[in-house]
Design a protein around this motif. Structure first.
Motif, short mmCIF file in Angstrom:
data_model
loop_
_atom_site.label_atom_id
_atom_site.label_comp_id
_atom_site.label_asym_id
_atom_site.label_seq_id
_atom_site.Cartn_x
_atom_site.Cartn_y
_atom_site.Cartn_z
N GLY A 164 -7.86 -0.23 -10.87
CA GLY A 164 -7.17 0.47 -9.89
C GLY A 164 -7.52 0.08 -8.76
N GLY A 165 -7.84 -1.14 -8.14
CA GLY A 165 -8.22 -1.61 -6.95
C GLY A 165 -9.67 -1.80 -6.61
N MET A 168 -12.63 -5.78 -6.57
CA MET A 168 -11.98 -7.23 -6.59
C MET A 168 -12.07 -7.55 -5.31
N GLU A 200 -8.64 -14.77 -11.42
CA GLU A 200 -7.08 -14.94 -11.93
C GLU A 200 -6.31 -15.44 -10.71
N LYS A 201 -5.34 -16.14 -10.71
CA LYS A 201 -4.36 -16.67 -9.60
C LYS A 201 -3.99 -15.34 -9.14
N LEU A 203 -1.45 -13.42 -7.07
CA LEU A 203 0.21 -13.39 -7.01
C LEU A 203 0.42 -12.74 -5.66
N HIS A 208 4.78 -3.54 -8.20
CA HIS A 208 3.93 -3.10 -9.41
C HIS A 208 5.11 -2.25 -10.23
N GLN A 232 2.82 1.67 -2.06
CA GLN A 232 1.59 1.94 -1.97
C GLN A 232 0.88 1.77 -0.71
N ASN A 235 -4.11 1.03 -2.40
CA ASN A 235 -4.16 1.24 -3.69
C ASN A 235 -3.86 2.61 -3.86
N GLU A 288 -3.51 -4.13 -16.24
CA GLU A 288 -4.34 -3.17 -16.80
C GLU A 288 -3.58 -1.95 -17.49
C1 MV4 Z 1 -3.76 -8.61 -8.80
C2 MV4 Z 1 -2.90 -8.77 -7.44
C3 MV4 Z 1 -2.36 -9.85 -7.00
N1 MV4 Z 1 -2.73 -10.87 -8.12
N2 MV4 Z 1 -4.10 -9.54 -9.32
C4 MV4 Z 1 -4.96 -3.82 -7.42
C5 MV4 Z 1 -4.77 -2.85 -8.41
C6 MV4 Z 1 -5.67 -3.15 -9.80
N3 MV4 Z 1 -4.77 -2.88 -10.74
C7 MV4 Z 1 -5.23 -4.73 -9.61
N4 MV4 Z 1 -4.63 -5.05 -8.28
C8 MV4 Z 1 -4.05 -6.17 -8.08
N5 MV4 Z 1 -4.06 -7.21 -8.80
C9 MV4 Z 1 -3.51 -10.63 -9.33
N6 MV4 Z 1 -3.69 -11.52 -9.98
C10 MV4 Z 1 -2.63 -7.81 -6.50
C11 MV4 Z 1 -3.35 -6.56 -6.73
C12 MV4 Z 1 -2.99 -5.40 -5.95
C13 MV4 Z 1 -2.04 -4.15 -6.21
C14 MV4 Z 1 -1.50 -4.30 -7.44
C15 MV4 Z 1 -0.67 -3.23 -7.49
C16 MV4 Z 1 -0.50 -2.29 -6.66
C17 MV4 Z 1 -1.04 -2.45 -5.51
C18 MV4 Z 1 -1.84 -3.30 -5.15
C19 MV4 Z 1 -2.52 -3.47 -3.63
C20 MV4 Z 1 -3.10 -4.49 -3.45
C21 MV4 Z 1 -3.70 -5.50 -4.58
#
Ligand code: MV4
Length: 449
Positions: A164-165, A168, A200-201, A203, A208, A232, A235, A288
């Motif tokens: 949930g953010g 990281m 992870e790479k 993105l 989402h 969003q 997060n 997740e």
């Molecule tokens: C990521 C990403 C970009 N690349 N993973 C944020 C919440 C958590 N569930 C994982 N998240 C992210 N993982 C990779 N490899 C970007 C995010 C992310 C994000 C994802 C969904 C909704 C909002 C977000 C806000 C910031 C970062």
């Protein structure tokens, strides 16, 4: 069927669950903190028990107090809602071992999905696409450097116990990598008591998109299509919709099949959500799984006709799903706006007394809220005070309906994010469905209000 359920939560979601109990002829027990004596959930339930002081850690997170309330009231099952103890496998286990029913998945699937490294391993075996990166946990800085060299930048370091953010770190260049890695590992250890991290790479501009699933204890699992949750900030989702405006039927079929495969891989029971990140080219990756009911569940309820809380209760009672995958069709479009008691552009919380509350109504408008005129919003909890959900035949009509519903809402005495929604719903990028997870934050920066 159960004769009595205890709801281990507060506010809007507690009210939602109490309403489902009433419709099923089940008695409900609310638990409340000292700050929540006058909260709607404590009033609506058949019985209410005070479980401690305002601070969540002493009340809504207090397992002993909640178990005592269940014992005292002779409740047969516990519904955790979302947040608080909803994804706490230990609590689920305590509930089960006390001879009560946990309205949720098995502690086993909660543990697997709660540990992101273990979850990714499971998903790999199930053939669910993963973001390229480290093969599981990264032990030390040497191994981390080798992976970074191979995969290149930007990359993201994630805590296995996070989610949930939380826990990281995004890294844009080799120069800042070592520091970021050590920091992330140390912070994970301090925050979660587990310093396992993976890489992870990163993105760059994904959307989402998440898939709702529902399983029973007889091995039946279905998906209930996807939700678009890219809108969003920090997060925190602001607006969600179903179906996603940005995917075609073919991509929908693929991502929903992947969500279903993910759920089947852990023999999932109850309501759950598989989160994916999707690139502009519609390639998608598992992020997740949330092993709980989610805030945005109403949009899925509206496009599928399935009452998700009712089915959480039914499957916990051992009932079989009464519908098959082929019975589930998408009907129209649904949007949810989260109403928060906060400044619409500064996002500072705005607790206090609601001097007047008038909810929108009319055709195809649903309001899930615990608000009432005279209610004093306590400063101790989340700022979400309700959700407005609209439905229509298509997205354009649904947006118009939401615009008029948001305009009808009156909340006096505290500040809400009503104006944020008004502006967002009128935004051309939103209206075209052309947005990713950075859209809202970028737009807010531009506006610089
Ligand atoms: C990521 C990403 C970009 N690349 N993973 C944020 C919440 C958590 N569930 C994982 N998240 C992210 N993982 C990779 N490899 C970007 C995010 C992310 C994000 C994802 C969904 C909704 C909002 C977000 C806000 C910031 C970062």
């Amino acid at each position: 069927m159960f004769h009595k359920i205890l709801i281990a939560n507060r506010g809007e979601i507690a009210v939602r669950i109490i309403r489902a109990c009433k419709e099923l002829g089940i008695r409900s027990v609310a638990v409340y903190s000292e700050a929540d004596r006058d909260c709607m959930h404590a009033r609506l339930a058949d019985e209410s028990v005070c479980i401690g002081p305002a601070s969540s850690s002493l009340s809504y997170l207090n397992i002993a107090a909640i178990m005592a309330a269940a014992e005292l009231t002779d409740a047969q099952a516990i519904h955790p809602g979302f947040g608080f103890l909803a994804e706490n496998a230990e609590f689920a286990e305590i509930v089960n071992e006390s001879g009560l029913v946990w309205i949720g998945p098995t502690p086993e699937s909660m543990r697997i999905m709660g540990d992101k490294v273990t979850a990714k391993k499971k998903m790999e075996i199930a053939g669910v696409p993963l973001v390229p990166g480290s093969d599981g946990a990264v032990k030390d800085i040497e191994e981390a450097r080798a992976i970074a060299k191979k995969s290149g930048f930007p990359l993201i370091i994630k805590a296995s116990a996070g989610g949930g953010g939380r826990g990281m770190k995004v890294v844009h260049s080799e120069a800042s990598f070592s520091n970021a890695f050590s920091m992330c590992k140390a912070e994970a250890g301090a925050a979660f008591g587990d310093d396992t991290v993976f890489i992870e790479k990163f993105l760059v501009e994904p959307r989402h998109i998440e898939v709702q699933v529902l399983g029973d204890t007889h091995g039946n699992i279905v998906h209930l299509y996807e939700r678009e949750c890219s809108m969003q900030r920090n997060n925190q989702k602001v607006l969600e919709e179903a179906p996603s405006p940005s995917i075609d039927a073919e991509t929908r079929e693929k991502i929903c099949a992947a969500g279903l495969a993910a759920a089947k891989a852990v023999d999932y029971v109850g309501a759950g959500t598989i989160e994916f990140l999707m690139n502009a080219d519609n390639s998608f990756y598992f992020m997740e799984m949330n092993t709980r009911i989610q805030v945005e569940h109403p949009v899925t309820e509206w496009i599928t006709g399935v009452d998700l809380i009712e089915w959480q209760i039914r499957v916990a009672n051992g009932e079989k799903l009464a519908f098959k995958q082929e019975d589930l069709k998408i009907k129209g479009h649904a949007i949810e706006c989260r109403i928060n008691a906060e400044h619409p552009f500064k996002f500072t919380p705005s607790p206090g007394t609601v001097e007047l509350y008038h909810a929108p109504g009319g055709r195809s408008v649903r309001v899930d809220s615990h608000l009432y005129t005279g209610y004093k919003i306590p400063p101790h909890y989340d700022s979400m005070i309700g959700k407005i959900i609209t439905h229509a035949r298509d997205r354009e009509k649904c947006i118009r309906r939401m615009q008029r519903a948001i305009d009808e809402l009156v909340v006096l005495g505290v500040t809400t994010n009503q104006e944020l929604h008004q502006r967002l719903l009128a935004n051309p990028g939103f209206q075209k469905g052309e947005f990713n997870i950075h859209f809202l934050e970028k737009w807010l920066k531009q506006m610089s209000l």
